[in-house]
Design an enzyme around this catalytic site. Structure first.
Site, PDB file in Angstrom:
ATOM      1  N   LYS A 111       1.099  -1.211  -0.404  1.00  0.00           N
ATOM      2  CA  LYS A 111       0.026  -0.288   0.123  1.00  0.00           C
ATOM      3  C   LYS A 111       0.505   0.957  -0.186  1.00  0.00           C
ATOM      4  O   LYS A 111       2.066   0.920  -0.061  1.00  0.00           O
ATOM      5  CB  LYS A 111      -0.609   0.245   0.955  1.00  0.00           C
ATOM      6  N   GLY A 113       0.417   3.311  -2.403  1.00  0.00           N
ATOM      7  CA  GLY A 113       0.739   4.320  -3.778  1.00  0.00           C
ATOM      8  C   GLY A 113      -0.124   6.078  -3.751  1.00  0.00           C
ATOM      9  O   GLY A 113       0.684   7.149  -4.464  1.00  0.00           O
ATOM     10  N   GLU A 120      -2.197   4.143   7.159  1.00  0.00           N
ATOM     11  CA  GLU A 120      -3.602   3.613   7.172  1.00  0.00           C
ATOM     12  C   GLU A 120      -2.613   2.223   7.978  1.00  0.00           C
ATOM     13  O   GLU A 120      -3.857   1.494   7.857  1.00  0.00           O
ATOM     14  CB  GLU A 120      -3.142   3.394   5.577  1.00  0.00           C
TER      15      GLU A 120
HETATM   16  C1  5RP Z   1      -2.759   5.145  -0.840  1.00  0.00           C
HETATM   17  C2  5RP Z   1      -2.980   3.611  -1.215  1.00  0.00           C
HETATM   18  C3  5RP Z   1      -4.097   2.954  -1.595  1.00  0.00           C
HETATM   19  O1  5RP Z   1      -4.841   2.880  -1.369  1.00  0.00           O
HETATM   20  C4  5RP Z   1      -3.635   2.401  -3.042  1.00  0.00           C
HETATM   21  O2  5RP Z   1      -2.988   3.231  -3.785  1.00  0.00           O
HETATM   22  C5  5RP Z   1      -4.568   1.738  -4.439  1.00  0.00           C
HETATM   23  O3  5RP Z   1      -4.963   3.385  -4.881  1.00  0.00           O
HETATM   24  P1  5RP Z   1      -6.270   3.327  -5.482  1.00  0.00           P
HETATM   25  O4  5RP Z   1      -7.470   2.202  -5.329  1.00  0.00           O
HETATM   26  O5  5RP Z   1      -6.574   4.630  -6.244  1.00  0.00           O
HETATM   27  O6  5RP Z   1      -5.625   2.155  -6.829  1.00  0.00           O
HETATM   28  O7  5RP Z   1      -2.628   2.954  -0.749  1.00  0.00           O
HETATM   29  O8  5RP Z   1      -1.691   5.111  -0.131  1.00  0.00           O
END
Ligand code: 5RP
Length: 374
Positions: A111, A113, A120
């Site tokens: 996680k 991104g 989180e």
């Molecule tokens: C943010 C995250 C998100 O949950 C992860 O990047 C997934 O993103 P998305 O649902 O837009 O594909 O970890 O820090």
């Protein structure tokens, strides 16, 4: 040109499917939330679908958000969002729902991104149940790079030097002042990399979420009754398959050939010639299996399914009359198995018609066989 057009069409179809999957996963997760509970809201586009679906349910819940973006979206949808900062905030959450960038079969997640992985992870850790909602494009065979990091600004150059293989992301600081970066080195084992990152001063948090964070409530996958049915059913099916096979193969093959010579089809041969004779062999062990299954059903006590032994256990845990109550259970099993044995005797006699030596049934009930109509 057509190839480009097709590619463009293909891309559009994939992205529509992905969005649909995210929305469906989010809506399913929203159904898991119960009235009066506390909920951790993740960050990202999938978590945004969850916020919308959850708000539509109009539950009386308390929410905490993992980012400002989620907090604003949740408030705008009418959800009650509280701060998760400070000693007076909620100490634990009932459920947290969030997206992920990678999901491996061994339940490791990546996680971060969106750079919100520190918050989180805190929210996921605080929740009794953590549900990751992802579209199919997030499923991977093994965890790979990039692995998001949040680094402390203080000593940043030294941390980067110590870690190697890290690229600073072109992103704003986190609300807690952290620098967002990504591990781009080898990921031989997520567990080893996770330990290495955790042991490095200056790494505030990394985006590897271990299997212990991803919970599966098995009672939601399968209820107790279905589990008992499956467990006992598969066990018995295995024995019964062998009993039936043995019964059928005990009928001489010459009889099948004779039936064929008389013009009978395979189904007719099985129904009229083979099965009536095979039943003589099949019935006695089937009766024994049924009786033994009755007693085996007491095994479901280990998963707390309500049956005879569970009821007895519940009573003796209150009145401490363990031995007398176990004797009561044993007497009930004896009574029930005796009734079944009598039934078995009748069925054996029915299928043993025409055989001079008579069926081999329980000797105890021989007098009943004599009394039963031939
Ligand atoms: C943010 C995250 C998100 O949950 C992860 O990047 C997934 O993103 P998305 O649902 O837009 O594909 O970890 O820090």
């Amino acid at each position: 040109m057509p190839a480009r057009g097709e590619r463009a069409l293909g891309l559009r179809r994939v992205s529509t499917d992905v969005e649909r999957e995210k929305r469906l996963a989010a809506e399913a997760a929203a159904e898991l939330v119960e009235d009066g509970t506390s909920v951790g809201l993740g960050t990202g586009s999938t978590a945004a679908y969850f916020v919308t679906a959850l708000a539509k349910r109009r539950l009386d819940i308390r929410c905490v958000a993992t980012s400002l973006a989620t907090e604003e979206a949740a408030r705008a949808s009418g959800l009650r969002v509280e701060s998760f900062a400070g000693p007076d905030a909620l100490p634990a959450l009932d459920i947290a729902v969030d997206g992920a960038d990678q999901v491996a079969p061994d339940r490791w997640l990546v996680k971060g991104g969106g750079g919100a992985h520190t918050r989180e992870k805190i929210v996921a850790q605080a929740a009794g149940q953590f549900v990751a909602i992802v579209s199919s494009d997030k499923l991977v065979d093994t965890i790979g790079t990039p692995i998001p990091l949040e680094l402390l600004d203080y000593g940043l150059a030294a941390t980067l030097e110590r870690l190697g293989h890290v690229e600073i992301r072109d992103a704003t600081r986190t609300p807690d002042g952290g620098v967002i970066a990504d591990w781009v080195g080898p990921v031989e084992s997520p567990a080893d990399l996770s330990r290495k990152l955790e042991a490095t001063p200056g790494v505030v948090e990394h985006g590897l979420f271990g299997p212990e964070l991803v919970s599966f409530d098995t009672n939601q996958v399968i209820n107790q009754f279905a589990a008992c049915l499956l467990g006992l059913g598969l066990n018995e099916a295995a024995y019964m398959a062998e009993i039936v096979r043995g019964g059928i193969s005990s009928v001489d093959h010459g009889q099948t050939e004779a039936a064929g010579a008389l013009g009978m089809s395979r189904a007719q041969t099985l129904r009229r010639i083979v099965l009536p004779q095979a039943m003589r062999v099949i019935i006695p062990p089937t009766g024994n299996e049924t009786i033994s299954m009755l007693k085996t059903s007491s095994l479901v006590v280990v998963i707390g399914y309500f049956e005879l032994l569970t009821s007895v256990q519940r009573i003796y845990s209150v009145n401490f009359q363990t031995i007398p109550l176990l004797i009561v259970a044993a007497l009930w099993y004896l009574a029930l198995t005796s009734v079944l044995s009598v039934g078995q005797g009748f069925v054996e006699r029915r299928y043993g018609r025409g055989v001079a030596s008579g069926p081999a049934g329980p000797a105890l009930f021989g007098f009943l066989r004599k009394a039963a109509p031939a």
